[in-house]
Design an enzyme around this catalytic site. Structure first.
Site, PDB file in Angstrom:
ATOM      1  N   HIS A 172     -30.920 -29.036  48.488  1.00  0.00           N
ATOM      2  CA  HIS A 172     -29.691 -28.775  48.862  1.00  0.00           C
ATOM      3  C   HIS A 172     -29.389 -30.114  49.497  1.00  0.00           C
ATOM      4  O   HIS A 172     -29.772 -30.689  50.715  1.00  0.00           O
ATOM      5  CB  HIS A 172     -29.229 -27.715  49.924  1.00  0.00           C
TER       6      HIS A 172
ATOM      7  N   ASP B 241     -33.078 -24.825  46.338  1.00  0.00           N
ATOM      8  CA  ASP B 241     -32.247 -24.883  47.331  1.00  0.00           C
ATOM      9  C   ASP B 241     -32.313 -23.223  47.761  1.00  0.00           C
ATOM     10  O   ASP B 241     -31.871 -22.510  47.021  1.00  0.00           O
ATOM     11  CB  ASP B 241     -30.871 -25.332  46.893  1.00  0.00           C
TER      12      ASP B 241
ATOM     13  N   SER C  24     -21.651 -28.637  49.233  1.00  0.00           N
ATOM     14  CA  SER C  24     -22.291 -27.545  50.239  1.00  0.00           C
ATOM     15  C   SER C  24     -20.843 -26.957  50.631  1.00  0.00           C
ATOM     16  O   SER C  24     -20.138 -26.469  49.832  1.00  0.00           O
ATOM     17  CB  SER C  24     -22.814 -28.497  51.283  1.00  0.00           C
TER      18      SER C  24
END
Length: 466
Positions: free
Chosen positions: A443, A387, A175
């Site tokens: 994610h 995601d 991330s």
């Protein structure tokens, strides 16, 4: 000065410098002693070592002296290393079936990456997890300071653990750490060039669902939505033409583009962006969608602490419910005692600290990736293909700008005879970059597809094709 006073002074200096490491042999929630080596501690960084960075170190369960050493930086910025450890790649996780709202229990993770690697899980930047500073000024941080302090931490950690200096070293994260990891990786290599001690055996880096270039990452959400059938062909063509392919830097006077994007927001606004296959739970107030105005971030995918009754009998299960257990467990005094947390150093533990005094000073690290490829490193970039926070097509797009040679074109990779995702191998001699998607992953990918991600990382560490 008496000997006792000298000893006390030495202990005080040791405490202040953060040179505290303790072996953790058992944890509340697990019935038996830990079947793996877990060490926790603090290392002081920055001016006068004012910043105290907390870490969890887990030795490889296979061969600690031979397996890679990984520095893992969870994203956010401000998401605790414990989040990555508990929900993604660590050796234990919650046993949801046997947990209650008052007493979460743990179980071992069969797909922990620590089965094949030594991993340092670092609470960074300061203000994250159990990391703290002795002065308010040190909490004022940015991307460059975060990367510099992470690099300083690693140097000091390896000085304290010289037995791991010969292990292949990888800098890793997911991330928002997509910004920090390349910077730290480059700093490690520059430090080696400058003969800084200790010399590190840097092999490369790996990133999951990484933030890389703010515009391209966010701009890829509209074409991703089209590919996944979330917006119609007609709407996509109209928005692409009216907005000239730019869905982020929108001129408000362009009425056709604005109208198209309002409709896009209308279509996407009720999705769980971390994984579009899973239910969306409005557990806190999302960003305003009054009038369906276009918000590039769509819905905040990181949920706040849930009301306790939701644990009893939720009518619709949501992954966000799982996160409540970490608040209960990590806030328990017995747990903090077992982890050897310094009393009074943090007000309360949160999974992701949204109150950091953080300045985003780096918005694009593509040039750093280019530089690292010139320097001869291995890289693994992987993305959960469902995601919508950082869509895989945006990641694939910036990888294509690196002008690498395709060594093995887009192909399926398998786990237990089933397609687990797709991958492309790129080369820039002597560098190698693997880009892999994880089918059904969100994610970030290991939270959703632990078995497949473990197979992926195991192969990659052992230099096999994914």
């Amino acid at each position: 000065m008496k000997l006792g006073a000298l000893h006390l002074l030495a202990l005080c200096l040791l405490f202040q410098s953060g040179l505290s490491q303790t072996v953790v042999r058992s944890l509340p929630g697990l019935p038996d002693d830990l079947p793996f080596y877990l060490e926790t501690g603090y290392i002081g960084v920055g001016e006068l070592e004012d910043v105290q960075l907390f870490y969890y170190f887990v030795e490889s369960e296979r061969s600690p002296k031979d397996d890679p050493l990984v520095l893992w930086l969870t994203g956010g910025p401000g998401c605790s290393a414990l989040s990555g450890l508990l929900y993604e790649i660590g050796p234990f996780t919650f046993n949801y079936e046997n947990s209650t709202r008052y007493r979460p229990t743990l179980k071992l993770n069969d797909y922990s990456w620590t089965k094949v690697a030594n991993i340092i899980f670092l609470d960074q930047p300061v203000g994250t997890g159990f990391s703290y500073a002795n002065s308010w000024e040190s909490y004022d941080i940015n991307d460059n300071i975060s990367a510099a302090e992470s690099y300083e931490f690693l140097r000091k950690w390896l000085k304290l653990h010289p037995e791991f200096l010969s292990n292949p070293l990888y800098i890793a994260g997911d991330s928002y750490s997509g910004i920090i990891v390349p910077i730290v990786t480059l700093e490690v290599d520059k430090g080696n060039e400058a003969s800084l001690e200790p010399k590190m055996n840097l092999e490369g880096y790996l990133l999951g669902n990484p933030v890389t270039n703010e515009n391209s990452d966010l701009n890829s959400r509209v074409p991703f939505a089209h590919l996944k059938g979330l917006i119609s062909e007609e709407l996509y063509k109209s928005a692409k033409a009216d907005c000239d392919g730019d869905y982020i830097n929108v001129n408000e006077s362009n009425a056709d583009c604005v109208d198209d994007l309002k409709t896009v927001s209308e279509c996407l606004g009720n999705l769980y962006t971390a994984n579009i296959l899973e239910p969306n739970c409005l557990l806190d107030t999302p960003k305003s969608t009054v009038g369906y105005t276009w918000d590039p971030s769509l819905i905040n995918h990181d949920r706040s602490l849930l009301p306790l009754p939701m644990l009893r009998s939720p009518r619709v299960w949501c992954r966000s419910y799982n996160y409540l257990y970490s608040y209960i467990w990590a806030s328990d005094r017995a747990v903090q005692g077992a982890l050897h947390i310094r009393e009074g150093t943090i007000e309360k533990w949160v999974r992701c600290n949204k109150t950091l005094s953080y300045t985003y000073t780096v918005t694009d690290v593509i040039d750093i990736h280019k530089e690292l490829m010139k320097r001869g490193f291995r890289a693994l970039i992987y993305s959960g293909d469902h995601d919508m926070v950082i869509p895989y097509i945006g990641t694939q797009a910036w990888i294509n700008t690196l002008n690498l040679t395709i060594s093995q074109d887009w192909h399926a990779w398998f786990v237990d005879g089933q397609v687990a995702g797709y991958a492309t191998l790129y080369a820039y001699f002597p560098s190698l970059l693997t880009f892999a998607t994880v089918k059904g992953g969100g994610h970030t990918a290991p939270e959703y597809k632990p078995k497949e991600c473990f197979a992926m990382i195991n192969r990659w560490f052992d230099y096999y094709y994914i």
